[in-house]
Design a protein around this motif. Structure first.
Motif, PDB file in Angstrom:
ATOM      1  N   PHE A 122       0.832  -1.204   0.000  1.00  0.00           N
ATOM      2  CA  PHE A 122       0.000   0.000   0.000  1.00  0.00           C
ATOM      3  C   PHE A 122       0.870   1.259   0.000  1.00  0.00           C
ATOM      4  N   MET A 123       1.952   1.254   0.776  1.00  0.00           N
ATOM      5  CA  MET A 123       2.868   2.407   0.776  1.00  0.00           C
ATOM      6  C   MET A 123       3.409   2.655  -0.625  1.00  0.00           C
ATOM      7  N   GLY A 124       3.836   1.560  -1.291  1.00  0.00           N
ATOM      8  CA  GLY A 124       4.429   1.715  -2.610  1.00  0.00           C
ATOM      9  C   GLY A 124       3.493   2.335  -3.623  1.00  0.00           C
ATOM     10  N   GLY A 125       2.200   2.117  -3.470  1.00  0.00           N
ATOM     11  CA  GLY A 125       1.261   2.661  -4.432  1.00  0.00           C
ATOM     12  C   GLY A 125       0.983   4.134  -4.278  1.00  0.00           C
ATOM     13  N   THR A 126       1.384   4.738  -3.165  1.00  0.00           N
ATOM     14  CA  THR A 126       1.007   6.131  -2.914  1.00  0.00           C
ATOM     15  C   THR A 126       1.698   7.109  -3.860  1.00  0.00           C
ATOM     16  N   LEU A 127       2.956   6.876  -4.225  1.00  0.00           N
ATOM     17  CA  LEU A 127       3.674   7.820  -5.087  1.00  0.00           C
ATOM     18  C   LEU A 127       3.068   7.915  -6.483  1.00  0.00           C
ATOM     19  N   PRO A 128       2.892   6.812  -7.219  1.00  0.00           N
ATOM     20  CA  PRO A 128       2.305   6.967  -8.555  1.00  0.00           C
ATOM     21  C   PRO A 128       0.876   7.496  -8.531  1.00  0.00           C
ATOM     22  N   VAL A 129       0.105   7.138  -7.523  1.00  0.00           N
ATOM     23  CA  VAL A 129      -1.276   7.615  -7.456  1.00  0.00           C
ATOM     24  C   VAL A 129      -1.310   9.110  -7.171  1.00  0.00           C
ATOM     25  N   LEU A 130      -0.580   9.557  -6.176  1.00  0.00           N
ATOM     26  CA  LEU A 130      -0.562  10.989  -5.868  1.00  0.00           C
ATOM     27  C   LEU A 130       0.111  11.762  -6.999  1.00  0.00           C
ATOM     28  N   GLY A 131       1.135  11.145  -7.624  1.00  0.00           N
ATOM     29  CA  GLY A 131       1.770  11.803  -8.766  1.00  0.00           C
ATOM     30  C   GLY A 131       0.792  12.084  -9.879  1.00  0.00           C
ATOM     31  N   ARG A 132      -0.095  11.122 -10.167  1.00  0.00           N
ATOM     32  CA  ARG A 132      -1.102  11.360 -11.213  1.00  0.00           C
ATOM     33  C   ARG A 132      -2.029  12.498 -10.827  1.00  0.00           C
ATOM     34  N   ALA A 133      -2.410  12.554  -9.535  1.00  0.00           N
ATOM     35  CA  ALA A 133      -3.287  13.639  -9.095  1.00  0.00           C
ATOM     36  C   ALA A 133      -2.613  14.990  -9.256  1.00  0.00           C
ATOM     37  N   VAL A 142       5.907  14.988 -15.830  1.00  0.00           N
ATOM     38  CA  VAL A 142       5.857  13.884 -14.877  1.00  0.00           C
ATOM     39  C   VAL A 142       7.097  13.879 -13.995  1.00  0.00           C
ATOM     40  N   ALA A 143       8.266  14.083 -14.594  1.00  0.00           N
ATOM     41  CA  ALA A 143       9.510  14.067 -13.816  1.00  0.00           C
ATOM     42  C   ALA A 143       9.544  15.210 -12.815  1.00  0.00           C
ATOM     43  N   GLU A 144       9.035  16.372 -13.215  1.00  0.00           N
ATOM     44  CA  GLU A 144       9.023  17.516 -12.284  1.00  0.00           C
ATOM     45  C   GLU A 144       8.108  17.237 -11.096  1.00  0.00           C
ATOM     46  N   SER A 145       6.885  16.817 -11.383  1.00  0.00           N
ATOM     47  CA  SER A 145       5.946  16.546 -10.299  1.00  0.00           C
ATOM     48  C   SER A 145       6.404  15.349  -9.467  1.00  0.00           C
ATOM     49  N   GLY A 146       6.815  14.283 -10.151  1.00  0.00           N
ATOM     50  CA  GLY A 146       7.284  13.106  -9.424  1.00  0.00           C
ATOM     51  C   GLY A 146       8.513  13.389  -8.602  1.00  0.00           C
ATOM     52  N   GLY A 147       9.446  14.170  -9.161  1.00  0.00           N
ATOM     53  CA  GLY A 147      10.664  14.495  -8.417  1.00  0.00           C
ATOM     54  C   GLY A 147      10.372  15.294  -7.166  1.00  0.00           C
ATOM     55  N   ARG A 148       9.455  16.265  -7.290  1.00  0.00           N
ATOM     56  CA  ARG A 148       9.102  17.064  -6.112  1.00  0.00           C
ATOM     57  C   ARG A 148       8.411  16.204  -5.048  1.00  0.00           C
ATOM     58  N   ALA A 278      16.690  14.821  -5.956  1.00  0.00           N
ATOM     59  CA  ALA A 278      15.430  14.761  -6.690  1.00  0.00           C
ATOM     60  C   ALA A 278      14.834  16.152  -6.878  1.00  0.00           C
ATOM     61  N   PHE A 279      14.933  16.982  -5.867  1.00  0.00           N
ATOM     62  CA  PHE A 279      14.381  18.339  -5.956  1.00  0.00           C
ATOM     63  C   PHE A 279      15.150  19.176  -6.985  1.00  0.00           C
ATOM     64  N   ILE A 280      16.461  19.016  -7.037  1.00  0.00           N
ATOM     65  CA  ILE A 280      17.273  19.771  -7.999  1.00  0.00           C
ATOM     66  C   ILE A 280      16.859  19.429  -9.423  1.00  0.00           C
ATOM     67  N   VAL A 281      16.705  18.141  -9.718  1.00  0.00           N
ATOM     68  CA  VAL A 281      16.314  17.743 -11.071  1.00  0.00           C
ATOM     69  C   VAL A 281      14.917  18.267 -11.405  1.00  0.00           C
ATOM     70  N   ALA A 282      13.998  18.217 -10.458  1.00  0.00           N
ATOM     71  CA  ALA A 282      12.649  18.733 -10.706  1.00  0.00           C
ATOM     72  C   ALA A 282      12.694  20.208 -11.081  1.00  0.00           C
ATOM     73  N   ARG A 283      13.525  20.961 -10.390  1.00  0.00           N
ATOM     74  CA  ARG A 283      13.664  22.393 -10.723  1.00  0.00           C
ATOM     75  C   ARG A 283      14.337  22.596 -12.069  1.00  0.00           C
ATOM     76  N   ILE A 352      23.552  13.270  -3.367  1.00  0.00           N
ATOM     77  CA  ILE A 352      22.736  14.255  -4.103  1.00  0.00           C
ATOM     78  C   ILE A 352      22.758  13.927  -5.585  1.00  0.00           C
ATOM     79  N   THR A 353      23.941  13.680  -6.137  1.00  0.00           N
ATOM     80  CA  THR A 353      24.012  13.361  -7.568  1.00  0.00           C
ATOM     81  C   THR A 353      23.359  12.013  -7.862  1.00  0.00           C
ATOM     82  N   ALA A 354      23.530  11.035  -6.964  1.00  0.00           N
ATOM     83  CA  ALA A 354      22.855   9.753  -7.167  1.00  0.00           C
ATOM     84  C   ALA A 354      21.343   9.910  -7.103  1.00  0.00           C
ATOM     85  N   GLY A 355      20.860  10.835  -6.270  1.00  0.00           N
ATOM     86  CA  GLY A 355      19.429  11.078  -6.161  1.00  0.00           C
ATOM     87  C   GLY A 355      18.835  11.772  -7.377  1.00  0.00           C
ATOM     88  N   MET A 356      19.681  12.311  -8.259  1.00  0.00           N
ATOM     89  CA  MET A 356      19.188  12.966  -9.471  1.00  0.00           C
ATOM     90  C   MET A 356      18.825  11.966 -10.564  1.00  0.00           C
TER      91      MET A 356
END
Length: 846
Positions: A122-133, A142-148, A278-283, A352-356
């Motif tokens: 159930f935890m794993g499903g929260t990111l793609p579902v909220l990302g779609r919203a 998608v990458a911007e919203s998902g990254g944030r 992840a936040f840096i790439v989203a920006r 940080i770079t690995a998180g990008m």
């Protein structure tokens, strides 16, 4: 619903997620023993559930009309399925029969994983579902919203790790902390479901999403990529990231004290680094057009920089620490700040770079064509890449500890991970070149050439460094002047070393910092195994928890009392420690080869819990009280387990390193010990005011001190001439400190240490780091208070005990260079116990 409010919900969900994970580590440790296998089992169950949820629920998210409602249902599912997990694990723990055989252990492990899997899914499903919203609300990439979202959730996870690792279980208990996490999920679910009622879904978009058989294809400006390549990179990114977390945790264990606080520091800095990346790439994707159009070229540079920073971490660590342990201070916060600064400086930049990498893969991952004006496939894109990443994390958690470190060692393992990142960069670069063979501008060609040269140069440097740097850094053990390394092995749990000192004595070390004894303290260490045997009237079956050098166990075959033992069980957590103990065979009489001895590798509490055997004497060697999870060996549940394993008239002796405990922690342990054992005695391991050790001896039956339990052990009337304290009864009773009646008034108001309230685990590191241990004048005053209490029915016991405390004070006065006070104290000692051979032979040397 405002996006900021959604972000707040997802932040809170991240807090709860890490609370669950850390507490599951604790529960699995109690169930299977605090060994690396229990940790691996939690990671497998947790990441497998997250991967399943991302993959399956992510695909479902693209077919629902209200993703916010589905998100609320998922959070509610987490709360409902997570709530009974501790109870289920306790039920499994209460069934020792199911873990006696390998088949029973496998069954228990399977049931434990299945207990965790639904909540993790159930935890794993929260990111793609909220990302779609969020994508549907904001119309962002998608990458911007998902990254944030990923960054926000990971920041929440860091806060959850900090809260759980530093204070929540101490103040409110493990169970209440768990209920707090369940409450967070339930609150998030209720808020999301209430807002979902107000959500309006455009019926024409729903019709297009669900029914249009031929969706309109939209070209991707940044260029997509091969789906297998993208998923492979996601999997490798997860594998490498978890490998790094395991390896860096092992690296910092060489200088940190490995308490709950240092573990929390490492986890928090790691999560913060991933979130920042992840936040840096989203920006960048939203604000820099070049990044949006050329994500693969940025990916190459990210992989190269990550590889370089990882390869720099071992030499940087050695330069900054020199394998010196973290400093002590009058205020315990300063060593923790030093640990946080060191961890941040070494690990955060590469993380940080690995998180990008993950948001960049979201940007280029297009398993199907997007639909104009729709948020279709958002869940599949986010969930598909994330599922591959989490599967890689499973392999990383298993590979690092069980394969890479044992086979290659820590230093070379880190260089191999760095090399693997560069190889990934090379593969991505070659793909870009193949796709770029169509006409390009001159600047693009020049850029590609410079990038190619950089990759090959970095590969050459890291390959060369892989052969040079690890050997130049040396073994994971700091050597002082005149010391030499006789034995060194890196295992899945720790690095074990045997050192030879300048004076010829040997000592056993674990992870550079922990001393497990040595030959310089041979007589004292053997006394710790010998004394409990003397206190029992007729010991036949005994157990030692903690093998270490084997010198404590050598009381079995190097003392007269040990000759009557018929069976001895020896339990050691680290297999390489048992190997290293062979180096001490000249000092132990090769006790581990004694046919009466059975050596078992495992957690002492787990081994005894899984056994139906009963013992006359159980001896627990010195266990570092501030080590993470060591509190389970000082808990009321553990003492109750020990009590059940004692035979009629049996006794349990637990040796406490008072130089690693504050006064409050010691009293908590003693109060807990006394709550289980009705009869308690305190015995000093020696009269050393700087490194004092105290044995708590507990039994369900009164221990008779009136009998001459030294008589008849040798033909010449001396119990053990090699030990100055065991030559006669007056000398032995110099070590006696009192019984339960003398102790009880000093423990008024002290709480119990339990699995639910691991007080010692949180208090002992602070006392140790701030140098507020129970030694010197504080210790002397404690023993004086004991002498003033009730329970002293015989002067033959009280007079030598008083003399022992005066000897302790005399040694402390000598250390303080107060020689007049020392002389006065020694004169009083001679008057109190003139018949003691120890006093007659050795006091002059003071």
């Amino acid at each position: 619903m405002p996006r900021s409010f959604l972000a707040t919900l997802f932040f809170a969900s991240g807090v709860a997620g890490l609370i669950y994970e850390i507490l599951w580590f604790r529960h699995f440790g109690l169930l299977f023993g605090n060994v690396v296998h229990a940790t691996a089992l939690v990671l497998v169950a947790f990441f497998a559930g997250l991967a399943l949820g991302n993959h399956w629920i992510g695909r479902c998210a693209d077919r629902v009309t209200s993703p916010l409602r589905l998100y609320g249902v998922l959070e509610l599912g987490v709360a409902i399925t997570a709530l009974p997990i501790p109870v289920l694990l306790e039920v499994l723990e209460s069934l020792p029969v199911s873990r006696v055989t390998p088949g029973g252990l496998t069954m228990t492990a399977t049931l434990a994983v299945l207990a965790v899997l639904p909540a993790a899914t159930f935890m794993g499903g929260t990111l793609p579902v909220l990302g779609r919203a969020v994508v549907r609300m904001s119309k962002h990439d998608v990458a911007e919203s998902g990254g944030r979202l990923y960054a926000i959730n990971t920041f929440g996870a860091a806060c959850g790790a900090l809260a759980t690792g530093c204070f929540l279980p101490f103040y409110i208990g493990v169970w209440d902390t768990y209920i707090f996490a369940v409450g967070i999920n339930f609150l998030v679910a209720v808020v999301a479901l209430l807002y979902a009622k107000q959500e309006y879904i455009a019926t024409d978009e729903v019709h297009v999403v669900l029914n249009d058989p031929k969706p309109i294809e939209v070209p991707i400006q940044g260029g997509g990529g091969s789906v297998p390549l993208i998923l492979s990179l996601a999997l490798l990114s997860g594998l490498f990231t978890l490998c790094l977390q395991v390896m860096w945790t092992r690296m910092f264990a060489l200088v940190f004290h490995n308490s709950v606080f240092s573990f929390a520091i490492i986890v928090v800095t790691f999560l913060v680094g991933l979130a920042v990346g992840a936040f840096i790439v989203a920006r960048l994707i939203s604000e820099v057009q070049w990044v949006y159009k050329h994500p693969w070229q940025l990916m190459v540079w990210v992989l190269i920089i990550t590889a370089v920073l990882i390869s720099l971490s071992p030499p940087l660590f050695m330069v900054l620490t020199g394998l010196e342990r973290e400093p002590h201070a009058d205020v315990s916060v300063w060593p923790l700040l030093w640990a946080a600064s060191l961890t941040t400086l070494i690990t955060v930049p590469p993380i940080i770079t690995a998180g990008m990498i993950l948001p960049l893969l979201w940007h280029v991952y297009h398993p199907q064509s997007l639909i104009v004006g729709s948020s279709s496939n958002v869940g599949a894109r986010l969930g598909g890449v994330m599922a591959a990443n989490l599967l890689g994390a499973i392999f990383g958690a298993l590979t690092a500890g069980f394969v890479v470190i044992p086979l290659f060692g820590l230093w070379q393992g880190l260089f191999l991970i760095a090399l693997a990142y560069v190889v990934c960069a090379l593969v991505v670069m070659l793909m870009c070149e193949r796709r770029a063979r169509v006409s390009r501008g001159a600047m693009t060609r020049q850029f590609a050439i410079s990038q190619q040269c950089t990759v090959w140069i970095v590969i050459a440097i890291i390959v060369g460094g892989n052969f040079v740097v690890p050997s130049s850094l040396g073994a994971l053990q700091r050597l002082k002047d005149g010391e030499s390394l006789l034995f060194h092995k890196e295992g899945s749990s720790a690095a074990v070393a045997v050192l030879k000192r300048k004076d010829g004595h040997l000592k056993l070390k674990v992870n550079n910092t922990y001393g497990l004894g040595g030959t310089s303290g041979e007589i004292q260490e053997r006394r710790m195994g010998h004394l409990p045997l003397l206190l029992h009237e007729n010991p036949r079956r005994i157990a030692f928890i903690g093998v270490a050098t084997g010198i404590t166990m050598s009381a079995l075959n190097l003392t007269p009392r040990g000759e009557q033992i018929e069976r001895a069980l020896a339990v050691e957590l680290l297999p390489h420690v048992v190997e290293a103990a062979e180096m001490f065979r000249d000092y132990t009489g090769d006790v581990l080869s004694d046919p009466r001895v059975e050596v078992r590798i495992g957690d002492g509490r787990h081994v005894l819990h899984s056994s139906d055997e009963h013992f006359d004497v159980i001896t627990l060697d010195l266990i570092t009280p501030w080590h993470a999870n060591a509190g389970s060996l000082y808990s009321v549940e553990f003492y109750a387990e020990i009590s059940d394993r004692l035979a009629e008239g049996g006794l349990f002796c637990q040796w406490l390193p008072l130089y690693q405990l504050g006064s409050r922690e010691f009293k908590i342990i003693a109060r807990t010990f006394q709550s289980v054992f009705p009869y308690v005695q305190l015995w000093r391991g020696s009269l050393n005011p700087r490194y004092p050790m105290l044995g708590l001896v507990g039994s369900n039956h009164e221990i008779d001190l009136e009998r001459d339990f030294l008589a008849g052990t040798t033909s010449n009337g001396e119990v053990y001439p090699k030990d100055p304290y065991l030559v006669d009864l007056p000398s032995l009773f110099l070590l006696y400190a009192g019984n339960e009646e003398a102790l009880r008034p000093l423990l008024q108001g002290m709480p119990l240490n339990s699995d639910d309230r691991p007080l010692v685990e949180y208090l002992a590191p602070l006392s140790h780091l701030s140098s507020h241990q129970l030694l010197g004048e504080v210790l002397i005053q404690f023993f004086d208070d004991m002498l003033q209490g009730p329970g002293w029915t015989s002067e033959s016991h009280q007079m030598p005990s008083t003399a022992g405390n005066l000897l302790l004070a005399a040694k402390w006065a000598k250390r303080q260079k107060d020689y007049d006070k020392r002389t006065d104290l020694l004169d009083r000692v001679r008057i109190l116990v003139p018949e003691s051979q120890y006093i007659q032979r050795f006091v002059i040397g003071l």
